[in-house]
Design a protein around this motif. Structure first.
Motif, PDB file in Angstrom:
ATOM      1  N   ARG A  72       0.823  -1.211   0.000  1.00 42.57           N
ATOM      2  CA  ARG A  72       0.000   0.000   0.000  1.00 42.57           C
ATOM      3  C   ARG A  72       0.857   1.261   0.000  1.00 42.57           C
ATOM      4  O   ARG A  72       1.898   1.315   0.649  1.00 42.57           O
ATOM      5  CB  ARG A  72      -0.928   0.021   1.220  1.00 42.57           C
ATOM      6  CG  ARG A  72      -2.034  -1.019   1.088  1.00 42.57           C
ATOM      7  CD  ARG A  72      -2.969  -0.982   2.254  1.00 42.57           C
ATOM      8  NE  ARG A  72      -2.330  -1.642   3.402  1.00 42.57           N
ATOM      9  CZ  ARG A  72      -2.882  -1.741   4.604  1.00 42.57           C
ATOM     10  NH1 ARG A  72      -4.062  -1.216   4.836  1.00 42.57           N
ATOM     11  NH2 ARG A  72      -2.252  -2.377   5.566  1.00 42.57           N
ATOM     12  N   LEU A  73       0.399   2.257  -0.746  1.00 42.30           N
ATOM     13  CA  LEU A  73       0.976   3.597  -0.752  1.00 42.30           C
ATOM     14  C   LEU A  73      -0.055   4.504  -0.101  1.00 42.30           C
ATOM     15  O   LEU A  73      -1.211   4.511  -0.513  1.00 42.30           O
ATOM     16  CB  LEU A  73       1.260   4.055  -2.184  1.00 42.30           C
ATOM     17  CG  LEU A  73       1.690   5.519  -2.366  1.00 42.30           C
ATOM     18  CD1 LEU A  73       3.036   5.784  -1.706  1.00 42.30           C
ATOM     19  CD2 LEU A  73       1.746   5.880  -3.847  1.00 42.30           C
ATOM     20  N   VAL A  74       0.344   5.237   0.934  1.00 45.15           N
ATOM     21  CA  VAL A  74      -0.577   6.132   1.626  1.00 45.15           C
ATOM     22  C   VAL A  74      -0.067   7.567   1.524  1.00 45.15           C
ATOM     23  O   VAL A  74       1.137   7.821   1.597  1.00 45.15           O
ATOM     24  CB  VAL A  74      -0.793   5.728   3.104  1.00 45.15           C
ATOM     25  CG1 VAL A  74      -1.441   4.361   3.189  1.00 45.15           C
ATOM     26  CG2 VAL A  74       0.498   5.736   3.892  1.00 45.15           C
ATOM     27  N   VAL A  75      -1.021   8.494   1.321  1.00 43.54           N
ATOM     28  CA  VAL A  75      -0.696   9.909   1.179  1.00 43.54           C
ATOM     29  C   VAL A  75      -1.721  10.705   1.968  1.00 43.54           C
ATOM     30  O   VAL A  75      -2.927  10.481   1.819  1.00 43.54           O
ATOM     31  CB  VAL A  75      -0.725  10.348  -0.308  1.00 43.54           C
ATOM     32  CG1 VAL A  75      -0.320  11.818  -0.448  1.00 43.54           C
ATOM     33  CG2 VAL A  75       0.172   9.472  -1.164  1.00 43.54           C
ATOM     34  N   ASP A  76      -1.242  11.647   2.786  1.00 44.67           N
ATOM     35  CA  ASP A  76      -2.169  12.483   3.555  1.00 44.67           C
ATOM     36  C   ASP A  76      -2.857  13.486   2.627  1.00 44.67           C
ATOM     37  O   ASP A  76      -2.354  13.769   1.533  1.00 44.67           O
ATOM     38  CB  ASP A  76      -1.417  13.199   4.686  1.00 44.67           C
ATOM     39  CG  ASP A  76      -0.400  14.186   4.157  1.00 44.67           C
ATOM     40  OD1 ASP A  76      -0.754  15.352   3.924  1.00 44.67           O
ATOM     41  OD2 ASP A  76       0.761  13.779   3.959  1.00 44.67           O
ATOM     42  N   PRO A  77      -4.027  14.033   3.030  1.00 42.06           N
ATOM     43  CA  PRO A  77      -4.799  14.919   2.154  1.00 42.06           C
ATOM     44  C   PRO A  77      -4.051  16.173   1.706  1.00 42.06           C
ATOM     45  O   PRO A  77      -4.190  16.595   0.560  1.00 42.06           O
ATOM     46  CB  PRO A  77      -6.021  15.298   2.994  1.00 42.06           C
ATOM     47  CG  PRO A  77      -6.126  14.255   4.039  1.00 42.06           C
ATOM     48  CD  PRO A  77      -4.728  13.758   4.287  1.00 42.06           C
ATOM     49  N   VAL A  78      -3.257  16.782   2.580  1.00 40.78           N
ATOM     50  CA  VAL A  78      -2.524  17.999   2.211  1.00 40.78           C
ATOM     51  C   VAL A  78      -1.482  17.679   1.139  1.00 40.78           C
ATOM     52  O   VAL A  78      -1.370  18.374   0.133  1.00 40.78           O
ATOM     53  CB  VAL A  78      -1.859  18.642   3.453  1.00 40.78           C
ATOM     54  CG1 VAL A  78      -0.969  19.811   3.052  1.00 40.78           C
ATOM     55  CG2 VAL A  78      -2.926  19.094   4.441  1.00 40.78           C
ATOM     56  N   SER A  79      -0.718  16.601   1.341  1.00 42.80           N
ATOM     57  CA  SER A  79       0.296  16.210   0.353  1.00 42.80           C
ATOM     58  C   SER A  79      -0.356  15.782  -0.956  1.00 42.80           C
ATOM     59  O   SER A  79       0.185  16.027  -2.034  1.00 42.80           O
ATOM     60  CB  SER A  79       1.155  15.071   0.900  1.00 42.80           C
ATOM     61  OG  SER A  79       1.892  15.499   2.029  1.00 42.80           O
ATOM     62  N   LEU A  80      -1.532  15.145  -0.861  1.00 49.27           N
ATOM     63  CA  LEU A  80      -2.204  14.641  -2.065  1.00 49.27           C
ATOM     64  C   LEU A  80      -2.503  15.763  -3.044  1.00 49.27           C
ATOM     65  O   LEU A  80      -2.423  15.567  -4.257  1.00 49.27           O
ATOM     66  CB  LEU A  80      -3.484  13.893  -1.684  1.00 49.27           C
ATOM     67  CG  LEU A  80      -4.165  13.140  -2.820  1.00 49.27           C
ATOM     68  CD1 LEU A  80      -3.242  12.064  -3.397  1.00 49.27           C
ATOM     69  CD2 LEU A  80      -5.464  12.514  -2.340  1.00 49.27           C
ATOM     70  N   ASP A  81      -2.815  16.962  -2.536  1.00 47.10           N
ATOM     71  CA  ASP A  81      -3.067  18.101  -3.418  1.00 47.10           C
ATOM     72  C   ASP A  81      -1.852  18.404  -4.290  1.00 47.10           C
ATOM     73  O   ASP A  81      -1.997  18.916  -5.399  1.00 47.10           O
ATOM     74  CB  ASP A  81      -3.407  19.355  -2.600  1.00 47.10           C
ATOM     75  CG  ASP A  81      -4.809  19.297  -2.011  1.00 47.10           C
ATOM     76  OD1 ASP A  81      -5.624  18.470  -2.456  1.00 47.10           O
ATOM     77  OD2 ASP A  81      -5.075  20.095  -1.087  1.00 47.10           O
ATOM     78  N   LEU A  82      -0.654  18.099  -3.797  1.00 51.13           N
ATOM     79  CA  LEU A  82       0.581  18.415  -4.517  1.00 51.13           C
ATOM     80  C   LEU A  82       1.103  17.260  -5.369  1.00 51.13           C
ATOM     81  O   LEU A  82       1.990  17.460  -6.200  1.00 51.13           O
ATOM     82  CB  LEU A  82       1.668  18.836  -3.518  1.00 51.13           C
ATOM     83  CG  LEU A  82       1.351  20.088  -2.702  1.00 51.13           C
ATOM     84  CD1 LEU A  82       2.355  20.260  -1.574  1.00 51.13           C
ATOM     85  CD2 LEU A  82       1.338  21.317  -3.597  1.00 51.13           C
ATOM     86  N   VAL A  83       0.577  16.053  -5.152  1.00 51.70           N
ATOM     87  CA  VAL A  83       1.084  14.892  -5.891  1.00 51.70           C
ATOM     88  C   VAL A  83      -0.011  14.156  -6.672  1.00 51.70           C
ATOM     89  O   VAL A  83       0.211  13.058  -7.155  1.00 51.70           O
ATOM     90  CB  VAL A  83       1.833  13.893  -4.971  1.00 51.70           C
ATOM     91  CG1 VAL A  83       3.065  14.543  -4.371  1.00 51.70           C
ATOM     92  CG2 VAL A  83       0.928  13.347  -3.889  1.00 51.70           C
ATOM     93  N   SER A  84      -1.165  14.774  -6.804  1.00 53.96           N
ATOM     94  CA  SER A  84      -2.254  14.148  -7.542  1.00 53.96           C
ATOM     95  C   SER A  84      -1.821  13.828  -8.966  1.00 53.96           C
ATOM     96  O   SER A  84      -1.227  14.657  -9.647  1.00 53.96           O
ATOM     97  CB  SER A  84      -3.449  15.100  -7.574  1.00 53.96           C
ATOM     98  OG  SER A  84      -4.498  14.545  -8.310  1.00 53.96           O
ATOM     99  N   GLY A  85      -2.076  12.599  -9.405  1.00 54.07           N
ATOM    100  CA  GLY A  85      -1.696  12.170 -10.744  1.00 54.07           C
ATOM    101  C   GLY A  85      -0.286  11.626 -10.851  1.00 54.07           C
ATOM    102  O   GLY A  85       0.165  11.263 -11.929  1.00 54.07           O
ATOM    103  N   CYS A  86       0.430  11.548  -9.743  1.00 57.53           N
ATOM    104  CA  CYS A  86       1.833  11.099  -9.748  1.00 57.53           C
ATOM    105  C   CYS A  86       1.961   9.582  -9.868  1.00 57.53           C
ATOM    106  O   CYS A  86       1.063   8.839  -9.511  1.00 57.53           O
ATOM    107  CB  CYS A  86       2.529  11.502  -8.454  1.00 57.53           C
ATOM    108  SG  CYS A  86       2.885  13.235  -8.366  1.00 57.53           S
ATOM    109  N   VAL A  87       3.124   9.182 -10.320  1.00 54.21           N
ATOM    110  CA  VAL A  87       3.539   7.788 -10.303  1.00 54.21           C
ATOM    111  C   VAL A  87       4.776   7.699  -9.415  1.00 54.21           C
ATOM    112  O   VAL A  87       5.749   8.430  -9.626  1.00 54.21           O
ATOM    113  CB  VAL A  87       3.877   7.261 -11.716  1.00 54.21           C
ATOM    114  CG1 VAL A  87       4.416   5.843 -11.647  1.00 54.21           C
ATOM    115  CG2 VAL A  87       2.658   7.342 -12.624  1.00 54.21           C
ATOM    116  N   VAL A  88       4.727   6.835  -8.399  1.00 55.50           N
ATOM    117  CA  VAL A  88       5.886   6.590  -7.547  1.00 55.50           C
ATOM    118  C   VAL A  88       6.584   5.356  -8.105  1.00 55.50           C
ATOM    119  O   VAL A  88       5.989   4.285  -8.195  1.00 55.50           O
ATOM    120  CB  VAL A  88       5.477   6.371  -6.076  1.00 55.50           C
ATOM    121  CG1 VAL A  88       6.703   6.032  -5.232  1.00 55.50           C
ATOM    122  CG2 VAL A  88       4.775   7.611  -5.532  1.00 55.50           C
TER     123      VAL A  88
END
Length: 110
Positions: A64-80
């Motif tokens: 699983r990859l987890v992202v907090d809501p604040v960070s998600l605004d900055l990484v939406s659409g990303c590929v890790v």
């Protein structure tokens, strides 16, 4: 219009699984964004024990990859992804929203 999708590549999932097994921890990678770095924001990676209730959670091959809501605004659409090269091996974030990045690939600006 907001796309909150984020993707964990199979190679990154495999690397997280290996690290988590060695550290006897769950295979959960936390991606967060904090201010700093040479371009304004920087990515921070770490293993998480459990996802927080408001985290965005995606799963690839049981990891699983987890992202907090604040960070998600900055990484939406990303590929890790996890890449190995002559310069070393590292997790890399392919961020389509980043207007600029730095040579080290660990910081960006929007």
């Amino acid at each position: 219009m907001e796309n909150t999708a984020i993707t964990l590549s199979p190679s990154a999932a495999a690397r997280v699984a290996t690290i988590a097994q060695k550290q006897d921890k769950p295979a959960i990678l936390r991606l967060s964004v904090e201010g700093g770095g040479c371009s304004g924001f920087q990515y921070k990676f770490g293993l998480a024990e459990i996802p927080d209730s408001d985290d965005c959670v995606v799963e690839t091959d049981g990891v699983r990859l987890v992202v907090d809501p604040v960070s998600l605004d900055l990484v939406s659409g990303c590929v890790v992804d996890y890449v190995e090269s002559l310069g070393g091996a590292a997790f890399r974030v392919e961020n389509p929203m980043a207007a600029a990045g730095c040579g080290c690939g660990s910081s960006f600006s929007i």
